[in-house]
Design an enzyme around this catalytic site. Structure first.
Site, PDB file in Angstrom:
ATOM      1  N   ALA A 136      49.266   6.594  53.123  1.00 22.52           N
ATOM      2  CA  ALA A 136      48.004   6.202  52.501  1.00 22.52           C
ATOM      3  C   ALA A 136      47.811   4.715  52.788  1.00 22.52           C
ATOM      4  O   ALA A 136      47.707   3.894  51.888  1.00 22.52           O
ATOM      5  CB  ALA A 136      48.037   6.461  50.992  1.00 22.52           C
ATOM      6  N   CYS A 176      38.958   9.890  57.414  1.00 22.74           N
ATOM      7  CA  CYS A 176      40.160   9.277  56.842  1.00 22.74           C
ATOM      8  C   CYS A 176      40.286   9.670  55.378  1.00 22.74           C
ATOM      9  O   CYS A 176      39.407   9.379  54.575  1.00 22.74           O
ATOM     10  CB  CYS A 176      40.121   7.756  56.963  1.00 22.74           C
ATOM     11  N   GLY A 178      50.816  16.817  64.858  1.00 21.76           N
ATOM     12  CA  GLY A 178      52.192  17.299  64.973  1.00 21.76           C
ATOM     13  C   GLY A 178      52.708  17.483  66.388  1.00 21.76           C
ATOM     14  O   GLY A 178      53.764  18.070  66.594  1.00 21.76           O
TER      15      GLY A 178
END
Length: 305
Positions: free
Chosen positions: A72, A133, A247
């Site tokens: 974050a 975001c 990923g």
């Protein structure tokens, strides 16, 4: 092994290979240039840039998870003036290809102003518009979670930029294909996906959330199957090129993303785990292509459909 071809073309700009370090994991490039020659990359997407400098969210803002991480950070960046005045000139010394400029904002106004300014920079090849975001209150994600607002911000930025416009989509939506179609209709030249998935962790000793922000963006190897599914869906939903990410951590993942429909592939969390990740994946691509009988990467895009 000389006969394989790793080149692709993204929105009219040729890339030596489809590898692109993702925004926020590669700074403004020149720190990585001390480790290896970053000109071997297809390109990279620099840190999400806003109008004003941002310190980002309070700490702690990183939490570890099995096969991934939560962040974050909150768009910490020096602001567009410093990027144009300092970061890009520094980068020019070490990177000789067009770079992807990642733009974030809290209002239509800010998105259009920052995009228009970076669009004029000769080093910038593409604008990557981050409407996704998840760690910023009132900004970014708000534009990326409804088709109507995604369309509005894309249309506004399209009107002020000449360079290819790639819109970065949020996975935290019911139907990512619908959002992709909306930005395509509004004039986007491409879409990139996925941004991080919303997650959280709780500290058992303190019995409170680990992140000061409570929630953060989950990234890393664990999100790959979700990202792959969304890239597959979106590449069926739109005609514009798709940049896949989420990923990706080895050359096999890159090929899988391309078969799902990605023209180019961004690598995010893996750079934080191993700063040489992109260099190593590029080095492994030719042998991996040979292993699966692939002569040219540009020919396999969307091959799994």
């Amino acid at each position: 092994m000389g006969e394989v071809n790793t080149a692709v073309t993204l929105c009219g700009i040729p890339l030596d290979n489809p590898l692109i370090p993702a925004s926020g994991t590669f700074g403004y490039g020149y720190e990585f240039a001390e480790l290896y020659d970053i000109n071997m990359l297809g390109t990279f997407s620099f840190k999400g840039t806003t109008r004003e400098p941002r310190f980002g969210n309070p700490t702690p803002r990183i939490a570890e998870c099995p096969s991934g991480m939560l962040n974050a950070v909150g768009l910490q960046n020096p602001g567009v003036d410093a990027v144009i005045g300092h970061e890009l000139p520094e980068l020019k010394k070490v990177f000789h290809k067009p770079v992807m400029a990642n733009v974030s904002g809290f209002s239509l106004d800010e998105y259009t102003e920052v995009s228009a300014r970076l669009d004029k920079e000769e080093q910038v090849g593409w604008i990557e518009l981050n409407i996704s975001c998840p760690n910023v209150h009132g900004g970014g994600m708000a534009f990326g979670t409804s088709a109507a607002s995604a369309e509005t911000v894309t249309k506004a930025v399209r009107a002020v930029v000449k360079k290819p416009l790639i819109v970065k989509l949020s996975p935290n939506v019911t139907d990512i294909g619908e959002i992709a179609r909306a930005v395509e209709a509004a004039g986007a030249d491409g879409v990139s996906l996925i941004n991080t998935l919303m997650g959280m962790r709780i500290d058992l000793r303190r019995k409170r959330p680990i992140l000061a922000n409570v929630t953060g963006g989950y990234s890393g190897a664990a999100v790959f199957p979700v990202a792959l599914r969304m890239v597959y869906q979106v590449s069926k939903a739109v005609k514009i090129p798709v940049v896949g990410m989420g990923g990706v951590s080895n050359a096999e993942d890159v090929i899988e993303m391309m078969l799902a429909g990605a023209t180019a592939v961004e690598i995010g969390a893996e750079n934080l785990r191993n700063p040489y990740a992109c260099r190593d994946i590029i080095a492994a691509l030719p042998a991996t292509m040979e292993k699966y009988g692939i002569k040219s990467l540009s020919e396999i895009i969307g091959g799994a459909h």
